[in-house]
Scaffold this motif. Structure first.
Motif, short mmCIF file in Angstrom:
data_model
loop_
_atom_site.label_atom_id
_atom_site.label_comp_id
_atom_site.label_asym_id
_atom_site.label_seq_id
_atom_site.Cartn_x
_atom_site.Cartn_y
_atom_site.Cartn_z
N TYR A 1 0.84 -1.19 0.00
CA TYR A 1 0.00 0.00 0.00
C TYR A 1 0.88 1.24 0.00
O TYR A 1 1.87 1.32 0.74
CB TYR A 1 -0.90 0.03 1.23
N ALA A 2 0.53 2.23 -0.80
CA ALA A 2 1.23 3.51 -0.78
C ALA A 2 0.83 4.22 0.51
O ALA A 2 -0.34 4.52 0.74
CB ALA A 2 0.85 4.34 -1.99
N MET A 3 1.81 4.49 1.38
CA MET A 3 1.52 5.00 2.72
C MET A 3 0.78 6.33 2.69
O MET A 3 -0.21 6.52 3.41
CB MET A 3 2.82 5.13 3.51
N ASP A 4 1.22 7.27 1.86
CA ASP A 4 0.57 8.57 1.85
C ASP A 4 -0.87 8.47 1.37
O ASP A 4 -1.78 9.12 1.89
CB ASP A 4 1.36 9.58 1.00
N THR A 5 -1.11 7.61 0.36
CA THR A 5 -2.47 7.41 -0.13
C THR A 5 -3.35 6.76 0.92
O THR A 5 -4.50 7.20 1.16
CB THR A 5 -2.47 6.54 -1.40
N MET A 6 -2.84 5.73 1.58
CA MET A 6 -3.61 5.03 2.59
C MET A 6 -3.94 5.95 3.77
O MET A 6 -5.08 5.97 4.26
CB MET A 6 -2.82 3.82 3.09
N LEU A 7 -2.97 6.74 4.20
CA LEU A 7 -3.21 7.67 5.31
C LEU A 7 -4.23 8.73 4.92
O LEU A 7 -5.08 9.11 5.72
CB LEU A 7 -1.89 8.33 5.73
N GLY A 8 -4.14 9.21 3.68
CA GLY A 8 -5.11 10.20 3.22
C GLY A 8 -6.53 9.65 3.22
O GLY A 8 -7.46 10.31 3.68
N VAL A 9 -6.69 8.45 2.74
CA VAL A 9 -8.02 7.83 2.70
C VAL A 9 -8.55 7.61 4.10
O VAL A 9 -9.70 7.97 4.43
CB VAL A 9 -7.96 6.50 1.92
N LEU A 10 -7.73 7.02 4.97
CA LEU A 10 -8.19 6.70 6.32
C LEU A 10 -8.45 7.96 7.14
O LEU A 10 -9.44 8.05 7.88
CB LEU A 10 -7.15 5.82 7.02
N ALA A 11 -7.57 8.96 7.02
CA ALA A 11 -7.70 10.18 7.83
C ALA A 11 -8.98 10.92 7.48
O ALA A 11 -9.80 11.24 8.36
CB ALA A 11 -6.48 11.07 7.62
N HIS A 12 -9.17 11.21 6.22
CA HIS A 12 -10.31 12.01 5.82
C HIS A 12 -11.62 11.22 5.90
O HIS A 12 -12.68 11.79 6.19
CB HIS A 12 -10.09 12.56 4.41
N SER A 13 -11.55 9.91 5.67
CA SER A 13 -12.76 9.10 5.80
C SER A 13 -13.24 9.05 7.24
O SER A 13 -14.44 9.21 7.52
CB SER A 13 -12.49 7.68 5.29
N SER A 14 -12.31 8.84 8.18
CA SER A 14 -12.70 8.76 9.58
C SER A 14 -13.20 10.10 10.09
O SER A 14 -14.17 10.16 10.87
CB SER A 14 -11.53 8.28 10.43
N LEU A 15 -12.56 11.20 9.66
CA LEU A 15 -13.03 12.52 10.08
C LEU A 15 -14.43 12.79 9.53
O LEU A 15 -15.32 13.27 10.25
CB LEU A 15 -12.06 13.60 9.59
N ALA A 16 -14.65 12.48 8.24
CA ALA A 16 -15.96 12.70 7.63
C ALA A 16 -17.03 11.84 8.30
O ALA A 16 -18.14 12.32 8.61
CB ALA A 16 -15.90 12.40 6.13
N LEU A 17 -16.72 10.57 8.56
CA LEU A 17 -17.68 9.69 9.22
C LEU A 17 -18.00 10.19 10.62
O LEU A 17 -19.16 10.12 11.07
CB LEU A 17 -17.12 8.26 9.29
N GLY A 18 -16.98 10.69 11.32
CA GLY A 18 -17.21 11.23 12.66
C GLY A 18 -18.13 12.43 12.64
O GLY A 18 -19.05 12.55 13.46
N LEU A 19 -17.90 13.35 11.70
CA LEU A 19 -18.75 14.54 11.61
C LEU A 19 -20.18 14.18 11.21
O LEU A 19 -21.14 14.77 11.71
CB LEU A 19 -18.15 15.52 10.60
N VAL A 20 -20.33 13.21 10.32
CA VAL A 20 -21.67 12.75 9.94
C VAL A 20 -22.35 12.10 11.13
O VAL A 20 -23.55 12.33 11.39
CB VAL A 20 -21.60 11.78 8.75
N ALA A 21 -21.63 11.27 11.86
CA ALA A 21 -22.21 10.59 13.02
C ALA A 21 -22.66 11.59 14.09
O ALA A 21 -23.71 11.42 14.71
CB ALA A 21 -21.20 9.61 13.61
#
Length: 274
Positions: free
Chosen positions: A82-102
Motif C-alpha cells: 500500500y502507498a503510505m501517503d495514499t492510505m493515510l489520506g483515505v483513512l484520515a479524511h474518511s474517519s473525520l468525515a464519518l465522525g462529523l456525519v455521526a
C-alpha cells in the motif's frame, strides 16, 4: 481556595502535561517522517467521540480506542503493497468525515464540535487535568522504557535486527503512544491541532540539537513556552486559545530557522576565510 480553582492554572498545567508528553514523541514523528500519520490518528478520534456519545460511554475511552485502532491498522498495513501517503489520506479524511456525519445524527446530545476540533483548554476540569497528566506520565514511562530500542529501530532498522530488536514491534509501541497522546490532547488543542503540537516543537528543537536526548528536552521546553505564552496572548488579546498556542509554536520555529540559517552562513564564510 485551592490553586486548582483558577481556570488559568488548570489550563497551564494541562498544556504543560501535554507538551511534556508530545515533545519526545514528536521527535520520533519527525525522525520517522510520520507527520501525516499523526494527522490520521487525530482525525480518527472524532469518530471515537461520536461513537462514545452514541453509546453513552467515556469520550476519552472512545477517542482512545478509535485512535488505537487507526494506529494499529496503519502500522499493520505499512510495507504491504500500500502507498503510505495514499492510505493515510483515505483513512484520515474518511474517519473525520464519518465522525462529523455521526455527530450530526445525535439528536438528544448537545455537543460543541468546535471544542473537539480546536480544543477548549480554558474549560479543563480537575478530572480532565488528572486524565491528561496520567496519559502524559504513561507516555513518558513508555518512551523511557523503550527509548534505546525505539531510537535504534528509527535510525537503523538493520542494526536493530542485528541487536535482536523487532523494528515493527517498536513501531507499534510508538503508534500506541501516539494514540494515547492524541486521546488526552483533544481537550487541550483539539484533533486538528494536535499534530502541530507534536511536530512543530520537535522541528524547532532539531535546529539546535546534536543528540536525540537534547532534541527531546529542547522540544519539551519549546512546547511549554508555546503553551504558557499562547495562554497569555489569548487571555490578553481574546483570541482562540488552542490556535494561539500553535501559532506561538510556529513563530518559535520560524525564529529558530532564521537563526540557524544566519549561523550556518556565518560559519560557512568563516570556514572559507580560513
Amino acid at each position: 481556595m485551592s490553586l486548582l480553582d483558577d481556570f488559568l492554572v488548570r489550563a497551564a498545567l494541562a498544556g504543560i502535561g501535554l507538551a511534556l508528553a508530545a515533545a519526545p514523541l514528536g521527535c520520533f514523528v519527525v525522525w520517522r517522517r510520520m507527520a501525516y500519520f499523526g494527522d490520521a490518528t487525530a482525525h480518527a478520534s472524532i469518530l471515537g467521540v461520536a461513537l462514545a456519545l452514541s453509546f453513552d460511554v467515556s469520550i476519552l475511552g472512545g477517542a482512545l480506542v478509535t485512535a488505537m485502532v487507526m494506529a494499529t491498522t496503519v502500522s499493520s498495513l505499512s510495507g504491504r503493497g500500500y502507498a503510505m501517503d495514499t492510505m493515510l489520506g483515505v483513512l484520515a479524511h474518511s474517519s473525520l468525515a464519518l465522525g462529523l456525519v455521526a455527530v450530526s445524527f445525535l439528536q438528544d446530545v448537545r455537543i460543541d464540535l468546535m471544542s473537539y476540533l480546536f480544543g477548549d483548554i480554558l474549560a479543563v476540569s480537575r478530572y480532565d487535568l488528572m486524565v491528561i497528566w496520567m496519559g502524559a506520565a504513561a507516555t513518558l514511562a513508555l518512551l523511557v522504557w523503550r527509548w534505546s530500542a525505539l531510537l535504534t529501530s528509527t535510525l537503523n532498522p538493520d542494526l536493530a535486527h542485528a541487536a535482536g530488536l523487532n523494528p515493527r514491534r517498536e513501531q507499534l509501541v510508538l503508534t500506541l503512544a501516539l494514540a494515547l497522546v492524541v486521546a488526552v490532547a483533544i481537550k487541550v488543542v483539539g484533533v486538528l491541532l494536535i499534530a502541530a503540537m507534536l511536530i512543530v516543537p520537535a522541528a524547532t528543537a532539531r535546529a539546535f540539537s546534536n543528540t536525540p536526548e537534547r532534541m527531546a528536552m529542547f522540544a519539551a521546553a519549546v512546547g511549554i513556552f508555546a503553551v504558557l505564552s499562547g495562554l497569555h496572548v489569548s487571555f490578553v488579546g481574546d483570541t482562540p486559545t488552542g490556535p494561539t498556542i500553535v501559532s506561538v509554536a510556529a513563530g518559535c520555529f520560524m525564529v529558530a530557522s532564521l537563526v540557524k540559517t544566519v549561523f550556518d552562513r556565518r560559519h560557512l564564510r568563516s570556514s572559507k576565510d580560513t
